[in-house]
Design a protein around this motif. Sequence first.
Motif, PDB file in Angstrom:
ATOM      1  N   LEU A 198      10.369  25.095  -2.610  1.00 25.25           N
ATOM      2  CA  LEU A 198       9.596  24.659  -1.245  1.00 25.25           C
ATOM      3  C   LEU A 198       9.827  23.190  -1.100  1.00 25.25           C
ATOM      4  N   PHE A 199       9.629  22.437  -2.119  1.00 25.10           N
ATOM      5  CA  PHE A 199       9.774  20.868  -1.884  1.00 25.10           C
ATOM      6  C   PHE A 199      11.267  20.592  -1.244  1.00 25.10           C
TER       7      PHE A 199
ATOM      8  N   VAL B   6       0.667  -1.197   0.219  1.00 26.64           N
ATOM      9  CA  VAL B   6      -0.179   0.022  -0.015  1.00 26.64           C
ATOM     10  C   VAL B   6       0.968   1.201   0.017  1.00 26.64           C
TER      11      VAL B   6
ATOM     12  N   GLU C 190      -2.209   4.159  14.066  1.00 27.33           N
ATOM     13  CA  GLU C 190      -3.080   3.659  12.872  1.00 27.33           C
ATOM     14  C   GLU C 190      -2.154   3.503  11.811  1.00 27.33           C
TER      15      GLU C 190
ATOM     16  N   THR D  50      11.780  21.358   2.242  1.00 30.01           N
ATOM     17  CA  THR D  50      11.429  20.279   3.113  1.00 30.01           C
ATOM     18  C   THR D  50      12.232  19.099   2.977  1.00 30.01           C
TER      19      THR D  50
ATOM     20  N   ILE E 232       5.414  11.406  -0.087  1.00 31.89           N
ATOM     21  CA  ILE E 232       6.115  12.214  -0.945  1.00 31.89           C
ATOM     22  C   ILE E 232       7.674  12.195  -0.652  1.00 31.89           C
TER      23      ILE E 232
ATOM     24  N   PHE F 198       2.997   5.207   6.155  1.00 30.75           N
ATOM     25  CA  PHE F 198       3.274   5.560   5.059  1.00 30.75           C
ATOM     26  C   PHE F 198       2.756   6.871   4.501  1.00 30.75           C
ATOM     27  N   LEU F 199       1.686   7.620   5.159  1.00 29.44           N
ATOM     28  CA  LEU F 199       1.112   8.705   4.414  1.00 29.44           C
ATOM     29  C   LEU F 199       2.369   9.780   4.588  1.00 29.44           C
TER      30      LEU F 199
ATOM     31  N   LEU G 288      -3.804  10.021  13.625  1.00 26.35           N
ATOM     32  CA  LEU G 288      -3.025   9.021  13.007  1.00 26.35           C
ATOM     33  C   LEU G 288      -2.179   8.155  13.845  1.00 26.35           C
TER      34      LEU G 288
ATOM     35  N   PHE H  11       2.220   6.842  -6.434  1.00 22.73           N
ATOM     36  CA  PHE H  11       0.932   7.773  -7.242  1.00 22.73           C
ATOM     37  C   PHE H  11       1.090   9.159  -6.842  1.00 22.73           C
ATOM     38  N   VAL H  12       1.226   9.369  -5.663  1.00 21.29           N
ATOM     39  CA  VAL H  12       1.331  10.739  -5.374  1.00 21.29           C
ATOM     40  C   VAL H  12       2.567  11.525  -5.935  1.00 21.29           C
TER      41      VAL H  12
ATOM     42  N   VAL I  91       0.688   3.979  -2.901  1.00 17.34           N
ATOM     43  CA  VAL I  91       0.373   5.430  -2.531  1.00 17.34           C
ATOM     44  C   VAL I  91       1.654   6.426  -2.889  1.00 17.34           C
TER      45      VAL I  91
ATOM     46  N   PRO J  16      -1.955   4.145   8.688  1.00 12.26           N
ATOM     47  CA  PRO J  16      -1.565   5.125   7.680  1.00 12.26           C
ATOM     48  C   PRO J  16      -0.235   6.031   8.051  1.00 12.26           C
TER      49      PRO J  16
END
Lengths: 289, 506
Positions: free
Chosen positions: A112-113, A82, A138, A116, A148, A143-144, A135, A89-90, A86, A140
């Motif tokens: 900006l990226f 997963v 949990e 970070t 990115i 990995f959330l 979270l 994808f993002v 994810v 997610p």
Amino acid sequence: MKQTVSEKLFNVFNCTFFVLLGLTTLLPFINLIAKSFSSESAVISGKVNLLPIGFQTGTYLYVLQNDMFLNALKTSVILAIVGTAVGLFVTTLTAYPLSRIQLRGRKWILLLFIFTMLFSGGLIPTYLLMQALGLINELPVLFLPAAINVFNMLIIKNYFEELPDGLEESAKLDGASNVRILFSIVLPLSLPVLATIALFFAVAFWNDYFTAMIYITDQELKPLQLFLKELLVASSGEFLKDNVDAALNTTPQSIQAASILLATLPILFVYPFLQKYFVKGVLVGSVKG
Amino acid sequence: MRKRSVFAMIAASTLTLAACSGNNAPPPSSSPSASASSEATATPSSDTGGGEKPEMTMLMQYGLFDPNADPVSKAIEEATGYKTKYEMLPAENADEKLNLMVANKQNFDIMKLGSAQFYKLATAGALEPLDELIEQHGPNIKAALKEDSWKSATIDGKIYAIPETGSGISVGEELVVRQDWMDELGLQHPTNPDELYEVLKAIKEAKGIVPLTGTKDSIYGDIATAFGVINEWTDIDGTLVHKAELPQMKDFLTYMNKLYSEGLLDSEMPINTSAKAIEKFASGNAAMYKLAWWSASSAEAALVKNFPEAKIGIIPYLKNKDGQASVGVNLATTWFIAVPKVSKLKEDAIKLIDAKLEKETFKKLAIGEEGVHHEFKEEKYYPILPKFNDDLTNASVYMTGVDEHNYPTYWQARVRKDPVLQSYYEAFQANAANTNIVVDPMSVAPPIDAVSKNKQKLTKLLDDQVLMYIAGSENIADYDTFLARWMSEGGADAIKEANEWYKSTK
């Protein structure tokens, strides 16, 4: 081209040296395999080097029947699949627009990226954020926040930039939308880099124990690496000091070895299938023509 | 600032994006109640009756098992009627994680804390004073604990935790030797450091090995005790003296340095893990080391496998110059059971702890049922295997206070799981009983600010330095310079405040 004697000598020496160096990285594995198949007494007395002594397979049966191990394995597999899906994808969706010159202000967005990438909010503010988002404990959360990855995004972006502009223009003329161009033209041409990044993600998620250590206290959600880490720490002197009850229940070293091995194997098996894309993918994106 | 807020927006939007793609994460607060309702039907008849008992959340120390699936958690639920959700601190960085959770007001109703953790949270105001709650809801708690035990959990006159003292007085380690070699060389067990030196020398000459090994955690004990460095704190004529200040410390270090420089003490001692020490002993690369009884069976099995004729001899505790053997004992409270201020179920927390300490309930949770999990013969409790292991291996991790009058006896059932373990345990205790058992006077003290605050730092400072003296990289003649530094880094304050407390108890 003809080689002089000294060049030949150098080559022979060089090859031997690097083969030996390569072998040293293999030795810990062999030692671990030997330990996991050896009797505990032989392991404790430090006699096991490269071959098992007192061969047995009970350790593997034990580990494979251990609910905690299986549970952790399940979490890790779900997380790797997963998380990679994810993440890929993002990350792709971010990389594509940033690779197009048409996007106004992309330099600033990119900055900006990258910002970070170099600076983060720090552990405690991030923890607070995760808690406010509900979270903690949990799946997610594992990995959330890492979905990115700026470094991976840059690699994909660079790869996209290498693709000939003509492809996109001709698709536009045929009436394709931006989304259509991305999914039907750009992505199929980018399989090498996508495979590489997928592997990056999968390995990172598979090997990550720190995130879980911070955010997960629920035993059911602990991934394999955290389970392993705790297995080893819980058998170390530091932890057992002053804790007689824990000392009475330590995990035998042969079982520790079997657990480590079983936890490492799955991700190792992924490498051969993606290897051919692996090196190519990273390089293609980085070398400017 | 702007960059940060943009980042936050991007992060938030990716989160919602991902959440939409099927990873709908319910807030954590809703998940326990969901699992509670699904298993509420399984809750057995509660003896107190009236009203549904709320689900409790307990934070426990790390153990290598799933606390919510273990048989003990079900047994507790059956016995008390409270369903409890357990969470564990990680095995490593537990303190950091705890601080993080407390700072974020994560909800727990009961916390099982180590002494440093307890002290930190209590003084930070994160824990609820329990005097009244125990008075109202804790008759069993009061019956189970001895009056003296409460001291360790009392700060400024208020009780902040239920102290869990554990298994009572017992010694864990003693020097053991390869008895077969001793017999072969015609050597007697050494009774004091000088004889020990001669024995080590004889073994080294005959076998060509470095005879004595150990770990960095085993610096003190047998040998140090024979020099008079018995506990961390010593009472000398009514004044508390830290071991760092003892003049005997230098004698001890000089002796150890002599062993080290003559190749009688393993030069890898400072980096050995306990597994490594066992390995050296079991593989015949060392003849003597300090064995902990809980690792006795694996150590003995490994040794006998390598050398079928090998035997392990236990060396009685060494005697000092005056022919007196001593053993240091620490009575410090191991765990503190606290109720954090954030808990909404403080009364229930105490009721649950109280129910677990009811005499018969406690016995059942500790060693199970007679005839099923344990049997009682010759005034001793013996485990019935494998049922005892299946159901009760992790029982002690769940404990929230113990029945101090009986637990030391119950607990020994754990030792009797294995005859080898049992024989070493009993031999060590018997040997210790023949000596002068010295209790560390500070181990029963309440938390003292200057002591607790600096304990970790001072211990590390001393241990590191001591290893350098033993290994000869620092000169023992300079010990006083080091001591001055140790004092200025908090040692002096600790000694001063420790003595203020000690005088007040007289």
